[in-house]
Scaffold this active site. Structure first.
Site, short mmCIF file in Angstrom:
data_model
loop_
_atom_site.label_atom_id
_atom_site.label_comp_id
_atom_site.label_asym_id
_atom_site.label_seq_id
_atom_site.Cartn_x
_atom_site.Cartn_y
_atom_site.Cartn_z
N ASP A 84 2.02 3.04 -0.39
CA ASP A 84 1.79 3.83 -1.59
C ASP A 84 2.11 5.28 -1.23
O ASP A 84 2.30 5.62 -0.05
CB ASP A 84 0.34 3.67 -2.05
CG ASP A 84 0.17 3.89 -3.56
OD1 ASP A 84 1.09 4.47 -4.19
OD2 ASP A 84 -0.86 3.50 -4.11
N HIS B 72 -5.76 8.32 -5.58
CA HIS B 72 -5.06 9.60 -5.65
C HIS B 72 -6.01 10.75 -5.30
O HIS B 72 -5.56 11.82 -4.90
CB HIS B 72 -4.50 9.84 -7.05
CG HIS B 72 -3.40 8.91 -7.44
ND1 HIS B 72 -3.64 7.68 -7.99
CD2 HIS B 72 -2.05 9.04 -7.34
CE1 HIS B 72 -2.48 7.08 -8.24
NE2 HIS B 72 -1.51 7.88 -7.85
#
Length: 676
Positions: free
Chosen positions: A346, A272
């Site tokens: 993702d 992230h």
């Protein structure tokens, strides 16, 4: 630890690697030198070896192959415009905490579905440990029905339900511990039940697709984002549990997703925040990271999610992460592993990917699609990504056939679920299908069986409950005696939910126990008060909440030497507690089990592998000897010393205690409301 027959034969040397503690590379080198293996000493990228003829790879079956749903998908594809086809590729975020009638979130979703012909929604929930003040369950599901009604084609609704349907407080669903707790319990039937219950409750609420199970092998203790989300560190056990979950979920009508391909377990960076690098050669990848994905494919997993990680051994191009690598997505996953289902990225808004596309965010979607992905998840800029995909098809960079193949798979998934006939949820049926007492009890039983005793000095456990009596009722006296028990809760946010159920459970057993919440912002200021309470207490319990999440690595753990452990300020306080009171202190790992590596002086150590409410109830029961600590470590931890005699002693005490203890055990209702 469960070791079952292996579906895909690997060289003996690779099995040896899988079964070794994964943090002793010197041992691995010696072993493979003795075996004369060259597979794990390759310095340059080599493509995966061809599959032996004995291996049989079959396309993962859809729930309704060659059915009316499949025919509907074919017919529908022929009616779609280019704009509609491209829109079907996108999955956008649906934040349930803001989903209200007339809310900006609802209007954004409605507009996106209409304007961009979006094919899928991804249900998003607040970060773990934060309070959630949601809407009425029926209202939320009703609004989801409205979104379905507004869409020309049925929407696939996905959830990242790694602990059952979340938020449980809103939906009244069954609570489960983190995946690693299932590894500790070591029971494949539990994983299958996990899949069954989650699927039944999800479908009842209008969610069709779980972005789970995690097939990563958590071989790196410093991993800040996988950790307890993985089933463990042994690839064989992880694969078995992944397959069991898939069987349970698919048998009950839910699409499943194995993630994060080709493996995010051996990383020390959160994708992230930035793009991690998996610095392993082909032999180790083949022996450790890929086996769970092979077992997922063999079990019929519907989708595989690609990771924003660099894997130089598989693709040496420094501009590629796995998500944008044709070598990894098309050549390895599709051609060599034989996966023919949905390939889903993702989230495209993660810095591990979009940090490479500054100033041209739409290009990330094009590169991911060209690599072989079918579903483009949560783009950082939907408009730019949609337009970039349209342009790539119009110019011939992406062929019409390639586009049609992915759209057809998405439509087939919808048809396999029967959404072409009925896309709406019967709100009146939810109380009957969601959160029934039998399922709730199953979630608690699984949690109870996962509690693992790692260290025990034989002097502290089990703690003794103290019934309230006249001598203890001193609330209104000027001078109160010091508490017999002090509970120190080390967490990321002391005003969040972590520790609340554990506190109530402790007070039911020791009414005068002192409870102190400490987070990194107040640790220094509270240190003296905490240490004074520790000094005068008869026994001390320290509950440490370190749970992987993107929010944690962005805020709490930023700048820390090891973002997968305690921040410096709370770590210093724990060191001081142990220096003064280690023999009378029980440390509870309410998340990461690796604390003993940073705090070697811990003498009494219990792992729950989870911060879920069921885990807080279980660890309270274990502390007071009401249940045996029957779990086994699914990861390698140094100096885990508990003798079999001591385990038998504690188990015997638990057996003797269980028939006489009648403490309240209905804390489950604190986490979720009773069904109306």
């Amino acid at each position: 630890m469960i070791l079952h027959s292996v579906d895909f034969l690997l060289p003996f040397s690779q099995y040896a690697l899988a079964l070794l503690p994964l943090r002793h590379p010197a041992v691995v080198v010696v072993l493979f030198t003795l075996l004369g293996s060259a597979a794990l000493t390759l310095e340059k990228f080599q493509p995966p070896a061809p599959r032996p003829q004995s291996e049989k790879y079959e396309p993962p079956p859809m729930p309704r192959p060659q059915s009316e749903g499949g025919k509907w998908a074919q017919r529908t594809l022929s009616t779609l415009s280019l704009e509609e086809k491209v829109g079907q590729l996108f999955m956008i975020r649906m934040r349930v905490e803001f989903l209200g009638e007339g809310s900006p979130e609802y209007l954004r979703l409605s507009d996106g579905i209409r304007k961009y012909h979006v094919g899928s929604l991804a249900m998003s929930v607040p970060a773990e440990g934060r309070f959630f003040h949601g809407n009425n369950r029926d209202q939320t599901v009703g609004l989801l029905n409205r979104l379905q009604s507004e869409a020309r084609l049925p929407l696939l609704v996905a959830g990242d339900f790694e602990r059952g349907v979340l938020p449980a407080r809103l939906f009244g669903t069954t609570v489960f511990p983190h995946a690693m707790a299932f590894g500790a319990a070591g029971n494949l039937a539990y994983a299958e039940e996990f899949g069954r219950i989650t699927a039944q409750e999800s479908r009842a609420l209008g969610v069709h697709w779980n972005l789970f199970p995690v097939a990563d092998v958590n071989s790196n203790p410093a991993n800040p984002i996988i950790g307890t989300r993985a089933f463990g560190a042994n690839p064989l056990q992880v694969g078995d549990l992944v397959a069991a979950y898939i069987r349970g979920a698919r048998a009950n009508g839910m699409l499943t997703t194995a993630k994060h391909f080709p493996g995010h377990g051996n990383t020390a960076t959160d994708s992230h925040i930035a793009a991690p690098s998996v610095d392993e050669d082909w032999g180790r990848l083949n022996a450790v990271d890929l086996p769970p994905f092979r077992k997922a494919i063999a079990a019929g997993v519907d989708a595989v999610m690609t990771a924003h990680v660099r894997v130089p051994a598989l693709d040496p191009d420094p501009t590629h992460v796995a998500t944008t690598s044709p070598l990894i997505v098309t050549d390895l996953l599709k051609k060599q592993l034989g996966f023919n289902g949905l390939v889903v990225t993702d989230a495209l808004d993660m810095a591990g990917l979009n940090g490479r596309y500054v100033g041209n965010l739409g290009r990330a979607a094009v590169d991911a699609f060209k690599a072989g992905n079918d579903v483009l998840t949560m783009p950082a800029d939907l408009d730019a990504s949609y337009r970039a995909m349209l342009e790539a098809v119009r110019t011939g960079e992406i062929s019409q056939d390639r586009l049609d193949a992915s759209v057809l798979k998405i439509l087939q998934a919808k048809g396999s679920l029967g959404l072409e006939k009925d896309r709406l949820v019967d709100v009146a049926a939810i109380p009957r299908l969601v959160g029934n007492p039998k399922n709730i009890a199953e979630g608690q039983r699984i949690s109870d069986d996962s509690i693992t005793l790692v260290r025990d000095n034989g002097k502290l456990l089990p703690l003794k409950p103290r019934r309230p009596d006249q001598n203890m009722l001193v609330l209104y006296q000027r001078v109160q005696p010091p508490p017999a028990t002090v509970l120190v809760i080390l967490c990321d946010h002391r005003h969040a939910e972590d520790g609340r159920v554990l506190e109530r459970q402790l007070h039911e057993r020791v009414p005068d126990a002192a409870v102190i919440y400490v987070d990194p912002r107040v640790a220094a200021a509270l240190s003296d008060a905490v240490l004074h309470a520790v000094d005068v207490a008869r026994n001390v319990v320290v509950a440490v909440y370190v749970v992987p999440s993107a929010a944690r690595t962005r805020t709490v753990a930023r700048g820390q030497k090891n973002s997968a452990s305690l921040p410096d300020s709370t770590a210093k306080l724990l060191d001081r507690i142990l220096a003064r009171a280690a023999p009378k202190t029980a440390v509870l790992a309410m998340g990461t089990p690796y604390l003993t590596e940073d705090f070697p002086t811990i003498q009494n150590y219990i792992c729950t592998f989870s911060n879920a409410t069921v885990s807080e109830i279980s660890v309270a029961r274990a502390l007071f000897g009401e249940i045996p600590l029957s779990g086994h470590l699914p990861v390698s931890i140094e100096s885990a010393f508990v003798s079999n005699l001591e385990k038998q002693r504690l188990a015997g005490l638990a057996s003797a205690t269980s028939s006489s203890v009648h403490f309240k055990t209905s804390e489950r209702m604190i986490d979720t409301p009773q069904a109306p």
